[in-house]
Design a protein around this motif. Structure first.
Motif, PDB file in Angstrom:
ATOM      1  N   SER A 286       0.642  -1.108   0.389  1.00 18.09           N
ATOM      2  CA  SER A 286       0.027   0.049   0.180  1.00 18.09           C
ATOM      3  C   SER A 286       0.549   1.173  -0.332  1.00 18.09           C
ATOM      4  CB  SER A 286      -1.102  -0.295   1.199  1.00 18.09           C
ATOM      5  OG  SER A 286      -0.467  -0.064   2.394  1.00 18.09           O
ATOM      6  N   ALA A 287       2.239   0.759   0.284  1.00 16.25           N
ATOM      7  CA  ALA A 287       2.781   2.237   0.312  1.00 16.25           C
ATOM      8  C   ALA A 287       3.754   3.036  -0.773  1.00 16.25           C
ATOM      9  CB  ALA A 287       4.127   2.329   1.543  1.00 16.25           C
ATOM     10  N   ASP A 288       3.238   1.355  -1.897  1.00 17.15           N
ATOM     11  CA  ASP A 288       3.770   2.143  -3.016  1.00 17.15           C
ATOM     12  C   ASP A 288       2.697   2.999  -3.989  1.00 17.15           C
ATOM     13  OD1 ASP A 288       4.829   1.705  -6.019  1.00 17.15           O
ATOM     14  OD2 ASP A 288       4.896  -0.185  -6.274  1.00 17.15           O
ATOM     15  N   GLU A 289       3.469   4.588  -3.764  1.00 21.20           N
ATOM     16  CA  GLU A 289       2.020   5.208  -4.013  1.00 21.20           C
ATOM     17  C   GLU A 289       3.216   6.515  -3.585  1.00 21.20           C
ATOM     18  OE1 GLU A 289      -1.554   5.738  -2.167  1.00 21.20           O
ATOM     19  OE2 GLU A 289      -2.667   4.012  -2.675  1.00 21.20           O
ATOM     20  N   SER A 290       3.561   7.624  -4.915  1.00 19.04           N
ATOM     21  CA  SER A 290       3.923   8.763  -4.601  1.00 19.04           C
ATOM     22  C   SER A 290       3.058   9.621  -5.885  1.00 19.04           C
ATOM     23  CB  SER A 290       5.682   8.642  -5.067  1.00 19.04           C
ATOM     24  OG  SER A 290       6.344   9.710  -5.794  1.00 19.04           O
ATOM     25  N   VAL A 291       2.518  10.518  -4.801  1.00 17.95           N
ATOM     26  CA  VAL A 291       2.371  11.749  -5.906  1.00 17.95           C
ATOM     27  C   VAL A 291       3.808  12.664  -7.229  1.00 17.95           C
ATOM     28  CG1 VAL A 291       0.410  12.268  -4.708  1.00 17.95           C
ATOM     29  CG2 VAL A 291       2.039  13.440  -4.490  1.00 17.95           C
ATOM     30  N   TRP A 292       4.808  12.471  -6.744  1.00 17.05           N
ATOM     31  CA  TRP A 292       4.933  12.906  -7.898  1.00 17.05           C
ATOM     32  C   TRP A 292       5.071  12.388  -8.820  1.00 17.05           C
ATOM     33  CZ3 TRP A 292       5.083  17.815  -6.200  1.00 17.05           C
ATOM     34  CH2 TRP A 292       4.672  18.188  -4.572  1.00 17.05           C
ATOM     35  N   PHE A 293       5.399  10.641  -8.914  1.00 19.16           N
ATOM     36  CA  PHE A 293       6.013   9.893  -9.894  1.00 19.16           C
ATOM     37  C   PHE A 293       4.557   9.791 -10.444  1.00 19.16           C
ATOM     38  CE2 PHE A 293       5.954   5.426 -11.834  1.00 19.16           C
ATOM     39  CZ  PHE A 293       7.528   5.311 -11.942  1.00 19.16           C
ATOM     40  N   GLU A 294       3.411  10.068 -10.000  1.00 20.81           N
ATOM     41  CA  GLU A 294       2.028   9.109 -10.375  1.00 20.81           C
ATOM     42  C   GLU A 294       1.468  10.686 -11.803  1.00 20.81           C
ATOM     43  OE1 GLU A 294      -0.201   8.217  -7.021  1.00 20.81           O
ATOM     44  OE2 GLU A 294       0.916   6.360  -6.523  1.00 20.81           O
ATOM     45  N   ASN A 295       2.253  11.377 -11.423  1.00 17.65           N
ATOM     46  CA  ASN A 295       2.407  12.734 -12.097  1.00 17.65           C
ATOM     47  C   ASN A 295       2.571  14.003 -12.879  1.00 17.65           C
ATOM     48  OD1 ASN A 295      -1.204  14.145 -11.169  1.00 17.65           O
ATOM     49  ND2 ASN A 295      -0.412  12.954  -8.960  1.00 17.65           N
ATOM     50  N   ILE A 296       3.951  13.458 -12.262  1.00 18.67           N
ATOM     51  CA  ILE A 296       5.650  14.052 -13.181  1.00 18.67           C
ATOM     52  C   ILE A 296       6.043  12.868 -14.524  1.00 18.67           C
ATOM     53  CG2 ILE A 296       7.624  15.266 -13.416  1.00 18.67           C
ATOM     54  CD1 ILE A 296       5.943  16.569 -10.847  1.00 18.67           C
ATOM     55  N   GLY A 297       5.998  10.986 -13.083  1.00 19.18           N
ATOM     56  CA  GLY A 297       7.412  10.162 -14.095  1.00 19.18           C
ATOM     57  C   GLY A 297       8.308  10.031 -12.923  1.00 19.18           C
ATOM     58  N   ALA A 298       9.078   9.426 -13.718  1.00 13.07           N
ATOM     59  CA  ALA A 298      10.243   9.191 -13.332  1.00 13.07           C
ATOM     60  C   ALA A 298      11.513  10.839 -13.262  1.00 13.07           C
ATOM     61  CB  ALA A 298      11.341   7.612 -14.102  1.00 13.07           C
ATOM     62  N   GLU A 299      10.702  11.839 -14.011  1.00 16.11           N
ATOM     63  CA  GLU A 299      11.394  12.672 -14.403  1.00 16.11           C
ATOM     64  C   GLU A 299      11.413  13.727 -13.774  1.00 16.11           C
ATOM     65  OE1 GLU A 299      10.965  16.581 -17.842  1.00 16.11           O
ATOM     66  OE2 GLU A 299       9.641  14.410 -18.197  1.00 16.11           O
ATOM     67  N   PHE A 300      10.712  14.053 -12.464  1.00 18.77           N
ATOM     68  CA  PHE A 300      10.096  14.679 -11.101  1.00 18.77           C
ATOM     69  C   PHE A 300      12.462  14.402 -10.424  1.00 18.77           C
ATOM     70  CE2 PHE A 300       9.869  10.719  -8.746  1.00 18.77           C
ATOM     71  CZ  PHE A 300       9.999  11.545  -7.125  1.00 18.77           C
ATOM     72  N   LEU A 301      12.688  13.749 -10.416  1.00 17.00           N
ATOM     73  CA  LEU A 301      14.003  13.585  -9.494  1.00 17.00           C
ATOM     74  C   LEU A 301      15.146  14.216  -9.982  1.00 17.00           C
ATOM     75  CD1 LEU A 301      13.856   9.375  -9.457  1.00 17.00           C
ATOM     76  CD2 LEU A 301      14.047  11.562  -7.778  1.00 17.00           C
ATOM     77  N   PRO A 302      15.347  14.078 -11.589  1.00 18.49           N
ATOM     78  CA  PRO A 302      16.367  15.152 -11.988  1.00 18.49           C
ATOM     79  C   PRO A 302      15.689  16.342 -11.733  1.00 18.49           C
ATOM     80  CG  PRO A 302      15.654  14.260 -14.004  1.00 18.49           C
ATOM     81  CD  PRO A 302      15.062  13.081 -13.020  1.00 18.49           C
ATOM     82  N   LEU A 303      14.652  16.812 -12.151  1.00 18.82           N
ATOM     83  CA  LEU A 303      13.339  18.524 -12.198  1.00 18.82           C
ATOM     84  C   LEU A 303      14.248  18.892 -10.715  1.00 18.82           C
ATOM     85  CD1 LEU A 303      10.864  18.073 -14.364  1.00 18.82           C
ATOM     86  CD2 LEU A 303      13.017  19.383 -15.175  1.00 18.82           C
TER      87      LEU A 303
END
Length: 740
Positions: free
Chosen positions: A385-402
């Motif tokens: 159930s912890a496999d959730e992230s609004v950042w990944f789910e709305n931006i994708g992996a790109e949220f990290l370098p950004l």
């Protein structure tokens, strides 16, 4: 029914014989027989209440089965590198089965990085919360093989209730685990881990899992424990150029350090860096969209500044502890990126300071972006159930370098870290983070370090695992820093009913483990890659582990609740003493005492009508400076008696640092250092050239002076003066050194 019957027949016979042998002719009454005496029933002891375990002995399964009946789960390859065979076997009772004809057999083929890479588990076992349980399972393996036996709370927490690490002997052994459950508990799990080198290509057999509720035991009286001596006076003094941090509660929390002088004393004595436990997380800094709240975090930063501490910022971007508006934000990918970058930019800019004297010197830019399997959180590759992230789910992996690009743009000087838990032992997760860093390097994305949270248990992971995982990050090229960001060592419980107090033996085990961790870090991480070590809390009762994953009693930190140091502190200190080389300071060539005002205004005086005050919010170096105000003549200022300081024909470097008090002033005064000498006459000697000082920055006054006065001086005063009467200014780091 069992009865005991007693008859007094011997007495009756004796009386009859006496009567037959003599006596009068009167009838003598014969005693009446004594009735039967029946002992009361002794009730058989009640059988303990058994745990509801289905198919505990595998007798309902068939040979070769890999999915047993009941709640058994065989996991032969939980890590990508781990392989094994786990199946039901049939054997004669007492040979490879303990009871009956069925058992589970484990044969390890290749290892994972962790013992849990190969697992047998009994999941979701119903229990009555608040009760103590005793569980047992029978195991047999070739002599020298081993397994770890756990009773845990269910996924995703896997809270430790009991652990036994058992070396097997070649015979059947009963493994017993006692576990105290919390009132809120309703399910537990048995987990047995096999991924160990000594088990390769060898069979281990399991049989007869059972459990029952233990009788309630009376409260244990806590003795007066004598712990091993702690002589360490200051951790930071042992390693002055090494970040030794501590996480602290602040702001509106009831245990805020701001209102606790005992905690402040510990911090100021032992630590040189702070992390905010909560008040720099997104939900606290931007509770409403576009409205930032800095009062609490500014208070902490000011406390750090006043006590020569730095701060490691925690955290810009996290899937947890974000404000509700952020969680439910509506917008397309571009809008999400703008919202995220704005939060980072606003926060980083707020804490960025001019010059090189930043208090917030580093940041966790992104926290916990990966799952245990090395996949992105929010990618939904698990049933967790912890496999959730609004950042990944709305931006994708790109949220990290950004995120990292935005942080670097807002704060060019801070070290930027990626932070996550279990990196200290989970190879799949660490490898994913390292791959991310390498990708950053290949694409010009800034990142300066990896943070190992390190919420761990006593001796788990082992030191060899810790060393190997630190080394992986040390070997990254270009080099990045390695920081242990959230260290605590859970002590309760391992292999039995939880401890009600910390025994001296257990405290010494913790001391050794802290020593081993710090020693391993310092031996593995080169000096230029050391980000430091931060302990996640000051005293034990403030630790988050007191309530996670459920209420318990823990002793994970370096100080007892009465603010006294634990043996663990000595373990930390011993490692520092052994492995940190503290260079002996070179003999000071400084001739002027207290030129940095760190001893207050001692030996300094106001000159003329000026007033001087000690200033603790402005300093060129250190903590203090002197503020000069109220001047009515150009020669008014701040002065110091230097009679006898200068020697004839000797040359000296003379300097001071000054800064204007009013950042908004349009005045740019000329300021200089002057020496007034009283001997046969009064002379005013210009020690530094006149220097124009503008608003905003500290400015150095610097010059050389050769002393040529041969007559006896009656007075000598060194002072700072200004051409502009309206200019108030700070003075710091006044220095006189001999030119050799």
């Amino acid at each position: 029914m069992n009865k005991s019957i007693f008859r007094n027949t011997g007495l009756v016979t004796l009386v009859s014989l006496l009567m037959a042998c003599g006596g009068d002719n009167k009838d003598t009454p014969v005693p009446e027989p004594i009735p039967e005496v029946v002992a009361p029933d002794t009730p058989a002891p009640e059988a303990p209440i058994a745990a509801e375990i289905a198919n505990g002995g595998f007798e309902e399964d068939t040979t070769g089965q890999t999915t047993p009946v009941g709640n058994w789960v065989f996991r032969p390859d939980q890590e990508s590198s781990a392989t094994s065979t786990i199946e039901i076997i049939e054997s004669q009772e007492g040979v490879n089965t303990y009871k009956g004809t069925k058992a589970a057999e484990v044969i390890v083929n290749t290892l994972g990085d962790n013992p849990w890479g190969i697992e047998i588990a009994y999941e979701d076992l119903p229990i009555t919360g608040g009760k103590n349980y005793e569980f047992s399972v029978w195991a047999k393996g070739e002599e020298g093989t081993s397994a770890d036996f756990w009773i845990q709370t269910p996924a995703p927490d896997y809270g430790q209730l009991s652990l036994v690490k058992e070396t097997l002997t070649g015979e059947w052994q009963k493994i017993t685990l006692t576990a105290a459950t919390a009132e809120a508990d309703s399910l537990v799990r048995l987990a047995i881990h096999f991924s160990k080198e000594e088990n390769i290509n060898k069979s281990i057999y399991l049989d007869e899992f059972s459990g029952f509720i233990l009788d309630d035991v009376p409260a244990e009286e806590i003795p007066d424990v004598q712990y091993s001596e702690v002589t360490a006076q200051s951790l930071k003094a042992l390693a002055p150029n090494f970040n030794i941090g501590v996480a602290v509660p602040a702001g509106g929390f009831g245990n805020s350090i701001i209102d606790r002088p005992e905690i402040k004393t510990i911090i100021e004595q032992h630590f040189n860096q702070l992390s905010a436990e909560n008040i720099m997380k997104p939900t606290y800094l931007q509770p409403t969209q576009g409205e930032f709240f800095y009062d609490d975090s500014d208070e902490l930063v000011n406390y750090a500044k006043d006590n020569s501490l730095t701060i490691h910022g925690h955290v810009f971007v996290w899937h947890s502890q974000i404000a509700p508006w952020m969680q439910s934000f509506q917008g397309d990918k571009a809008a999400w990126i703008t919202m995220m970058e704005n939060h980072i930019t606003q926060v980083a800019t707020h804490f960025e300071e001019e010059g090189d004297n930043d208090t917030v010197v580093s940041w966790d830019v992104v926290n916990e972006a990966f799952m245990e399997n090395g996949k992105y959180r929010g990618e939904k590759t698990t049933n967790d159930s912890a496999d959730e992230s609004v950042w990944f789910e709305n931006i994708g992996a790109e949220f990290l370098p950004l995120s990292y690009k935005a942080a670097r743009a807002a704060d060019p000087d801070a070290d930027l870290y990626y932070n996550d838990y279990n990196l200290i032992w989970n190879a799949d997760k660490l490898d994913a983070v390292i791959n991310m860093v390498n990708d950053f390097h290949n694409n010009g994305v800034p990142i300066d370090g990896i943070g190992f949270q390190s919420h761990i248990s006593l001796n788990s992971p082992d030191i060899s695992t810790i060393q190997a995982h630190l080394q992986k990050v040390v070997d990254i090229r270009p080099k990045i820093k390695v920081k242990i960001t959230e260290l605590d060592v859970r002590m309760n419980n391992e292999g039995g009913i939880p401890l009600t107090y910390l025994t001296s033996e257990r405290a010494d085990e913790q001391k050794q483990y802290y020593y081993d961790i710090v020693k391993t870090y310092l031996e593995t991480v080169p000096e230029d890659q050391r980000g430091g070590i931060t302990i996640w809390g000051v005293i034990d009762e403030d630790s988050w582990l007191q309530n996670w994953p459920e209420p318990t009693t823990e002793w994970p930190l370096l100080f007892f609740n009465d603010f006294t140091a634990k043996p663990a502190l000595q373990g930390f200190a011993n490692a520092l003493k052994e492995l940190i080389e503290v260079a002996e300071p070179a003999p000071s060539s400084e001739l002027l005492s207290n030129g940095d005002f760190e001893d207050g205004l001692d030996s300094w005086q106001a000159r003329g009508s000026a007033s001087i005050t000690l200033e603790t919010t402005q300093a060129h170096n250190g903590n203090n400076s002197a503020l000069v105000q109220g001047r009515t003549e150009t020669w008014n200022g701040i002065q110091k008696d230097v009679k006898g300081l200068f020697t004839v024909d000797k040359t000296y470097n003379v300097s001071a640092w000054v800064k204007l008090f009013d950042d908004s002033t349009t005045v740019s005064p000329d300021i200089k250092l002057t020496l007034q000498i009283e001997h046969t006459s009064t002379e005013y000697l210009e020690l530094t050239p006149v220097t124009t000082v503008n608003t905003g920055d500290w400015v150095q006054l610097s010059g050389t002076y050769t002393h040529s006065i041969t007559t006896q001086e009656s007075a000598a005063l060194l002072y700072v003066e200004s051409s502009e009467l309206t200019a108030d200014f700070y003075v710091d780091d006044v220095s006189v050194t001999l030119v050799e």
